[in-house]
Design a protein around this motif. Structure first.
Motif, short mmCIF file in Angstrom:
data_model
loop_
_atom_site.label_atom_id
_atom_site.label_comp_id
_atom_site.label_asym_id
_atom_site.label_seq_id
_atom_site.Cartn_x
_atom_site.Cartn_y
_atom_site.Cartn_z
N ASP A 1 0.82 -1.20 0.00
CA ASP A 1 0.00 0.00 0.00
C ASP A 1 0.86 1.26 0.00
O ASP A 1 0.61 2.21 -0.75
CB ASP A 1 -0.91 -0.02 1.23
N SER B 1 -5.75 4.70 3.71
CA SER B 1 -5.50 3.27 3.72
C SER B 1 -4.19 2.93 4.41
O SER B 1 -4.11 1.98 5.20
CB SER B 1 -5.50 2.74 2.28
N CYS B 2 -3.15 3.70 4.14
CA CYS B 2 -1.86 3.47 4.80
C CYS B 2 -1.96 3.68 6.31
O CYS B 2 -1.41 2.91 7.10
CB CYS B 2 -0.80 4.40 4.21
N GLY C 1 -1.44 -1.76 -5.99
CA GLY C 1 -2.55 -1.34 -5.14
C GLY C 1 -3.66 -2.36 -5.07
O GLY C 1 -4.24 -2.61 -4.01
N GLY D 1 -8.15 1.33 -0.20
CA GLY D 1 -7.15 1.10 -1.25
C GLY D 1 -7.74 0.58 -2.55
O GLY D 1 -7.15 0.77 -3.61
N SER E 1 -2.38 -5.33 -2.88
CA SER E 1 -2.28 -4.94 -1.48
C SER E 1 -3.66 -4.82 -0.85
O SER E 1 -3.86 -5.25 0.30
CB SER E 1 -1.54 -3.60 -1.37
#
Length: 219
Positions: A21, A87-88, A167, A132, A170
């Motif tokens: 990500d 998302s991270c 992406g 994500g 992940s």
């Protein structure tokens, strides 16, 4: 033991999801356009990402330009920036929370607290996977629609780059890890609801002492 191994497997998937990500967020190759031209020596590869646009020449030179203006960007790039950063952050929180709640660790206190921590971490992973997955799908849709548009010249058309595929993968890892963590905790809680612990009722000492006397003793 099987549940602890499954949680450890989900944790490994979540780690791959977090690293992927972050890499997908920072990579500049969300869409790629290769312009060979009349001579292979003048070949140019143009890459566009969420934060910068890069150009790679066949001679080995590589130059990048940062996207300083946010308001001048298309809406899907602005949304992709926001959702990928969220998302991270959520996936990083999920790693911290599930580290405390996993059965193979000695953190988190009693069993109920560890189950609640695992469930909360699983929810973070699921939300991170959704955040994500949305920008990658939207970005891919824009690339395909522009590629199929006949009014756009061939030199301005792009193809999905490696960051988009990173992406996607992940987000899948994060969703699978979140489902595993949530399901492992839900099964244990559901079993506790269906089969509650038996409560043994013992007569009080006062009742036992009164039971030893007969009413005829008072006559």
């Amino acid at each position: 033991m099987a549940s602890a191994s499954l949680q450890f497997f989900a944790f490994i998937l979540a780690l791959f999801g977090v690293f992927g990500d972050i890499a997908a967020t920072l990579l500049p190759n969300w869409k790629v356009n290769a312009d060979v031209g009349s001579n292979i020596i003048t070949a140019i590869t143009q890459m566009q990402g969420l934060w910068m646009d890069c150009t790679w020449y066949s001679t080995g030179m590589f130059s990048c330009t940062l996207k300083y203006s946010i308001l001048s960007l298309p809406v899907y790039i602005q949304v992709a920036r926001t959702t990928m950063v969220l998302s991270c952050i959520l996936s990083a929180f999920g790693i911290c929370i599930t580290t405390v709640g996993m059965k193979c660790t000695r953190l988190g206190g009693d069993t109920d607290s560890k189950n609640n921590a695992c469930f909360a971490g699983g929810i973070c992973f699921i939300l991170a996977g959704i955040f994500g997955l949305v920008p990658t799908c939207w970005y891919t849709r824009e690339i395909i629609s522009n590629f199929l548009d006949q009014t756009i010249p061939e030199s301005s058309k792009h193809e999905p780059g490696g960051a988009v595929y990173t992406g996607f993968i992940s987000a899948g890892f994060l969703l699978i890890a979140g489902v595993i963590f949530c399901s492992s905790c839900f099964k244990k809680q559901q079993g506790a609801w269906i089969y509650p612990p038996k409560q043994h009722h013992f007569p009080s000492t006062e009742q036992e002492s009164n039971a030893g006397y007969s009413l005829k003793d008072y006559v």
